[in-house]
Design a protein around this motif. Structure first.
Motif, PDB file in Angstrom:
ATOM      1  N   PRO A  79       0.831  -1.207   0.000  1.00  0.00           N
ATOM      2  CA  PRO A  79       0.000   0.000   0.000  1.00  0.00           C
ATOM      3  C   PRO A  79       0.862   1.252   0.000  1.00  0.00           C
ATOM      4  O   PRO A  79       1.999   1.250   0.468  1.00  0.00           O
ATOM      5  N   VAL A  80       0.318   2.317  -0.529  1.00  0.00           N
ATOM      6  CA  VAL A  80       1.001   3.606  -0.573  1.00  0.00           C
ATOM      7  C   VAL A  80       0.472   4.451   0.579  1.00  0.00           C
ATOM      8  O   VAL A  80      -0.736   4.692   0.673  1.00  0.00           O
ATOM      9  N   ALA A  81       1.358   4.865   1.469  1.00  0.00           N
ATOM     10  CA  ALA A  81       0.966   5.649   2.637  1.00  0.00           C
ATOM     11  C   ALA A  81       1.213   7.131   2.357  1.00  0.00           C
ATOM     12  O   ALA A  81       2.325   7.528   2.012  1.00  0.00           O
ATOM     13  N   ILE A  82       0.162   7.937   2.510  1.00  0.00           N
ATOM     14  CA  ILE A  82       0.239   9.372   2.246  1.00  0.00           C
ATOM     15  C   ILE A  82      -0.124  10.131   3.510  1.00  0.00           C
ATOM     16  O   ILE A  82      -1.143   9.852   4.142  1.00  0.00           O
ATOM     17  N   ALA A  83       0.720  11.083   3.889  1.00  0.00           N
ATOM     18  CA  ALA A  83       0.401  12.020   4.965  1.00  0.00           C
ATOM     19  C   ALA A  83      -0.114  13.304   4.322  1.00  0.00           C
ATOM     20  O   ALA A  83       0.410  13.734   3.294  1.00  0.00           O
ATOM     21  N   CYS A  84      -1.133  13.913   4.922  1.00  0.00           N
ATOM     22  CA  CYS A  84      -1.758  15.066   4.273  1.00  0.00           C
ATOM     23  C   CYS A  84      -2.191  16.109   5.297  1.00  0.00           C
ATOM     24  O   CYS A  84      -2.847  15.764   6.288  1.00  0.00           O
ATOM     25  N   VAL A  85      -1.818  17.373   5.054  1.00  0.00           N
ATOM     26  CA  VAL A  85      -2.285  18.450   5.930  1.00  0.00           C
ATOM     27  C   VAL A  85      -3.783  18.673   5.692  1.00  0.00           C
ATOM     28  O   VAL A  85      -4.294  18.423   4.601  1.00  0.00           O
ATOM     29  N   THR A  86      -4.461  19.146   6.713  1.00  0.00           N
ATOM     30  CA  THR A  86      -5.908  19.323   6.635  1.00  0.00           C
ATOM     31  C   THR A  86      -6.329  20.190   5.457  1.00  0.00           C
ATOM     32  O   THR A  86      -7.288  19.882   4.746  1.00  0.00           O
ATOM     33  N   SER A  87      -5.579  21.271   5.230  1.00  0.00           N
ATOM     34  CA  SER A  87      -5.976  22.233   4.200  1.00  0.00           C
ATOM     35  C   SER A  87      -5.790  21.722   2.787  1.00  0.00           C
ATOM     36  O   SER A  87      -6.182  22.388   1.827  1.00  0.00           O
ATOM     37  N   ALA A  88      -5.205  20.526   2.618  1.00  0.00           N
ATOM     38  CA  ALA A  88      -5.038  19.952   1.279  1.00  0.00           C
ATOM     39  C   ALA A  88      -5.969  18.768   1.038  1.00  0.00           C
ATOM     40  O   ALA A  88      -5.911  18.129  -0.013  1.00  0.00           O
ATOM     41  N   LEU A  89      -6.849  18.479   2.007  1.00  0.00           N
ATOM     42  CA  LEU A  89      -7.684  17.285   1.912  1.00  0.00           C
ATOM     43  C   LEU A  89      -8.701  17.338   0.778  1.00  0.00           C
ATOM     44  O   LEU A  89      -9.091  16.296   0.248  1.00  0.00           O
TER      45      LEU A  89
END
Length: 301
Positions: free
Chosen positions: A95-105
């Motif tokens: 699987p590809v794990a992505i971290a994301c800031v709230t403002s880019a969701l």
């Protein structure tokens, strides 16, 4: 990972959650004597007593209660490891794990993930919401393959591919006097307003951009309090504790109790970038970069 320890932790958790040795043994599909033996072995290994018998069953000791959260986390990590191993044995991609800031969701994450899943339908994509600094650490530790975050310069081994520019907006509680003022709103009008801010350790580039914007407008922000996340900023604004300067991406969340105003200027923020660890570059990273060139062309918004 010591799977004997994991099995023993599972036995402890089953008894702690069921409150009874017999029910825990039935849940695990074993008889009671080996269950008791596993817990005794765990107690010897840890050097503390974990469970005590009661008239109606069993309950954790004080030491057992203290160890329960960590035991659950270790058992959960082991279950996740086994599940991934099964996926890999079945021939599926990791699987590809992505971290994301709230403002880019809402504006950056969806098109990236949709195209990635279309290109690699056999690989799962997991997303964790987190602020910029924790996302950077997740990349360094190999806990994330990619991150959508707000940063304006690279810190080796983390590389950045800018996806778009950003501007800061004023987040004001409903009914605030400034909402009847000029639109766009001059930032200088917020000079005396108590400001809700993120600690610089959470998002250094955002913090620096916010401070620089206020100084350019002729004042230093009056910080009423630091909050732990971008979402917390909006929650405290809605509660009337102050105002905040936030990324325009946060306005798409449309939270109740908060009104947004464009700032005169406009006031530049820190754009979203696709980040990855150059020491752990994978095919998933290379695919994401190719997608970014198509979906977020250089110089795009």
């Amino acid at each position: 990972m010591d799977f004997r320890l994991v099995r023993r932790l599972g036995a402890f958790l089953a008894v702690a959650e069921e409150g009874h040795f017999g029910r825990a043994a039935a849940r695990l599909g074993i008889s009671q004597p080996p269950l008791t033996a596993q817990i005794q072995a765990l107690e010897r290994e840890l050097g503390v007593r974990l469970l005590e018998r009661t008239g109606k069953g069993a309950r954790p000791t004080r030491e057992g209660e203290a160890l329960l959260p960590l035991a659950r986390r270790v058992a959960g990590d082991a279950a996740e490891l086994e599940a991934l191993a099964r996926e890999l044995r079945a021939g599926r991609s990791a699987p590809v794990a992505i971290a994301c800031v709230t403002s880019a969701l809402f504006d950056y994450l969806p098109p990236l993930v949709r195209v990635m899943q279309a290109a690699r339908p056999e690989a799962a994509v997991s997303v964790r919401e987190m602020d910029t600094a924790p996302a950077m650490e997740a990349l360094r530790r190999g806990e994330a393959d990619l991150a959508l975050l707000r940063a304006d310069h690279e810190i080796a081994p983390i590389r950045l591919r800018p996806l778009g520019e950003d501007r800061l907006m004023a987040a004001l509680p409903v009914g605030h006097a400034m909402l009847d003022g000029p639109d766009p709103l001059p930032l200088a009008l917020l000079a005396e307003a108590p400001m809700l801010v993120l600690p610089r350790a959470i998002s250094p580039a955002y913090s620096d951009a916010m401070t620089a914007a206020c100084r350019a407008a002729g004042f230093a922000p009056v910080a009423v309090r630091e909050v732990g996340s971008a979402m917390a900023q909006l929650g405290f604004v809605a509660a009337g504790f102050g105002v905040a300067l936030v990324s325009e991406g946060m306005a798409t969340l449309n939270p109740p109790g908060v009104e947004f105003r464009v700032l005169a200027g406009p006031v530049r923020g820190v754009g979203v970038a696709l980040a990855w660890n150059a020491e752990r570059e994978s095919e998933a990273v290379r695919l994401a970069l190719r997608i970014a060139e198509d979906v977020f062309p250089r110089g795009g918004a």
